[in-house]
Write a protein that holds these residues in place. Structure first.
Motif, short mmCIF file in Angstrom:
data_model
loop_
_atom_site.label_atom_id
_atom_site.label_comp_id
_atom_site.label_asym_id
_atom_site.label_seq_id
_atom_site.Cartn_x
_atom_site.Cartn_y
_atom_site.Cartn_z
N SER A 41 0.79 -1.21 0.04
CA SER A 41 0.09 -0.20 0.20
C SER A 41 0.94 1.05 0.22
O SER A 41 0.50 2.23 -0.58
CB SER A 41 -1.03 0.04 1.18
OG SER A 41 -1.72 -1.22 1.26
N TYR A 45 0.16 4.02 -2.92
CA TYR A 45 -0.26 5.35 -2.85
C TYR A 45 1.02 6.41 -3.16
O TYR A 45 0.53 7.75 -3.85
CB TYR A 45 -0.47 5.83 -1.44
CG TYR A 45 -1.81 5.02 -0.76
CD1 TYR A 45 -3.02 5.82 -1.37
CD2 TYR A 45 -1.95 4.03 -0.02
CE1 TYR A 45 -4.33 5.49 -1.25
CE2 TYR A 45 -3.26 3.54 0.54
CZ TYR A 45 -4.42 4.38 -0.23
OH TYR A 45 -5.73 3.87 0.08
N VAL A 50 0.87 10.31 -3.59
CA VAL A 50 1.16 10.77 -2.37
C VAL A 50 2.43 10.59 -1.80
O VAL A 50 2.91 9.47 -1.51
CB VAL A 50 -0.04 9.87 -1.30
CG1 VAL A 50 0.20 10.46 0.20
CG2 VAL A 50 -1.23 9.85 -1.97
N ARG A 56 0.19 8.81 3.57
CA ARG A 56 0.37 7.50 3.26
C ARG A 56 -0.03 6.64 4.49
O ARG A 56 -0.84 5.64 4.35
CB ARG A 56 1.55 7.23 2.63
CG ARG A 56 1.88 7.82 1.37
CD ARG A 56 2.94 7.12 0.44
NE ARG A 56 3.99 6.68 1.27
CZ ARG A 56 5.16 7.52 1.80
NH1 ARG A 56 5.26 8.76 1.42
NH2 ARG A 56 6.23 7.17 2.43
N PHE A 59 -3.90 6.83 5.07
CA PHE A 59 -4.66 6.07 4.18
C PHE A 59 -4.45 4.70 4.18
O PHE A 59 -5.46 3.67 4.15
CB PHE A 59 -4.28 6.42 2.52
CG PHE A 59 -4.49 8.07 2.44
CD1 PHE A 59 -5.62 8.76 3.26
CD2 PHE A 59 -3.71 8.66 1.46
CE1 PHE A 59 -5.55 10.12 2.95
CE2 PHE A 59 -4.02 10.16 1.31
CZ PHE A 59 -5.01 10.78 2.06
N ALA A 114 -5.48 3.00 -5.41
CA ALA A 114 -5.11 4.06 -4.66
C ALA A 114 -5.53 5.46 -5.34
O ALA A 114 -5.91 6.32 -4.69
CB ALA A 114 -3.60 3.95 -4.49
N ARG A 115 -5.34 5.28 -6.60
CA ARG A 115 -5.52 6.65 -7.48
C ARG A 115 -7.22 7.05 -7.25
O ARG A 115 -7.63 7.88 -7.26
CB ARG A 115 -5.42 6.18 -8.93
CG ARG A 115 -4.02 6.41 -9.16
CD ARG A 115 -3.70 6.47 -10.80
NE ARG A 115 -4.00 5.41 -11.54
CZ ARG A 115 -3.05 4.26 -11.59
NH1 ARG A 115 -1.88 4.17 -11.04
NH2 ARG A 115 -3.63 2.98 -12.11
N LYS A 117 -9.00 6.20 -4.84
CA LYS A 117 -9.35 6.54 -3.46
C LYS A 117 -8.91 8.08 -3.09
O LYS A 117 -9.78 8.83 -2.63
CB LYS A 117 -8.55 5.80 -2.34
CG LYS A 117 -8.97 6.24 -1.05
CD LYS A 117 -8.36 5.30 0.18
CE LYS A 117 -8.52 5.59 1.42
NZ LYS A 117 -8.22 4.78 2.34
N LEU A 118 -7.67 8.38 -4.00
CA LEU A 118 -7.43 9.92 -3.83
C LEU A 118 -8.30 10.79 -4.49
O LEU A 118 -8.83 11.98 -4.05
CB LEU A 118 -6.01 10.02 -4.60
CG LEU A 118 -4.98 9.37 -3.93
CD1 LEU A 118 -3.56 9.87 -4.64
CD2 LEU A 118 -4.91 9.86 -2.43
#
Length: 327
Positions: A41, A45, A50, A56, A59, A114-115, A117-118
């Motif tokens: 992870s 991220y 990030v 990080r 998240f 991850a993208r 979620k951002l």
């Protein structure tokens, strides 16, 4: 705020077979692989943009909380239980708290998640600024937002009990080390928390802090002593005790008062009742109110007096009014 940026090394995890309601789910982690989940992870991220270590860490802690470090997935590579948009591939799952049966999105990879979620965290409603907001600020914005909180966390019954104080005893009790809604609502109300927004902020910060500390042990640049605190506690103004001014200002030219001796309570005389019940012997002494002690030579029970010889060897009869004790 001290911002640190550490480049995490590339990491390729090993996934395990996992099924949800008869369907294969991609990207699942096995038991005992929490360090691998954190490292994977961390890099995902970072590749998503990030660069701040503290964000990080936040998240990853959120994902670990949502899906048990990738062990309990619904959607492919969906470590944060992000719901699918209309037309997006996903799997339906029932949420017992929200009482919903929404679909959870499928993603092609860890970095793809991850993208996504951002993008979700930076939705305009929450006004999150990844450049300036602290992790606690982000928790406040996405969890405490009354219009669209990140996760419900508390049931409708707990929310009503929190806000009204009614129905608390009907909530679920604490079981083992897991705090039940009844005790949590009682604790929050005792701390002056009566609205669901602050309760969500407080609860999510409490839950994420120990998880984030674990994450900090395995990720690059992590803080194993991190603490998340809601804004209403960070910005609370301490109550200072009132300053009482003197009745009259002191004159600098006034003479100083010399230090006074310590007053000691003088001994009280022996009572008549106490004198009458004494069993006198030849070895007893009389202690006078001035503190001096003398051997008792004779006793007059009628007048309540005792006889002793002073330092000049003169016989003295002393009444009970001058006697402090007989020892």
């Amino acid at each position: 705020m001290d911002i640190k940026t550490t480049i995490p090394p590339p990491f390729t995890p090993s996934y395990v077979p996992y099924m949800y309601k008869g369907e294969n789910v991609k990207g699942a982690f096995g038991a005992g692989t929490r360090p691998d989940f954190v490292r994977a992870s961390d890099r995902a991220y970072f590749d998503a943009g990030v660069t701040r270590d503290d964000l990080r860490q936040l998240f990853i802690a959120m994902d670990l909380f949502d899906t048990g470090a990738g062990m309990k997935l619904v959607g492919d590579f969906n470590y944060g239980n992000i719901k699918a948009r209309p037309g997006q591939s996903g799997r339906a799952a029932f949420d017992k708290v929200e009482k919903s049966n929404d679909g959870y999105a499928n993603y092609a990879s860890h970095a793809d998640f991850a993208r996504a979620k951002l993008r979700l965290i930076q939705k305009p409603l929450w006004r999150v600024n990844l450049a300036t907001d602290s992790p606690s600020d982000i928790i406040d914005k996405i969890v405490g937002n009354p219009a669209n909180a990140w996760g419900t966390l508390l049931s409708d019954a707990a929310r009503r009990a929190l806000e009204t104080g009614k129905g608390i005893e009907q909530l679920s009790p604490t079981v083992g080390r897991y705090e039940g809604e009844r005790d949590r609502v009682m604790r929050y109300r005792a701390q002056g928390i009566f609205d669901i927004s602050r309760a969500r902020q407080k609860m999510y910060a409490e839950k994420l802090t120990p998880i984030a500390r674990q994450v900090g042990q395995y990720m690059a640049g992590g803080d194993p002593n991190v603490v998340y605190t809601p804004a209403f506690e960070r910005t609370a103004t301490p109550v200072e005790p009132p300053v009482v001014p003197p009745i009259r200002p002191m004159d600098p030219s006034a003479p100083t008062v010399p230090e006074q001796p310590t007053l000691v309570q003088a001994p009280k005389p022996l009572t008549k009742e106490a004198f009458d019940v004494l069993a006198f012997t030849r070895n007893m002494k009389v202690r006078l109110l001035n503190g001096h002690e003398y051997p008792i030579e004779a006793v007059d029970f009628e007048l309540r007096e005792v006889k002793y010889y002073n330092d000049n060897d003169a016989p003295i009869w002393v009444s009970v009014k001058r006697i402090a004790a007989v020892v």
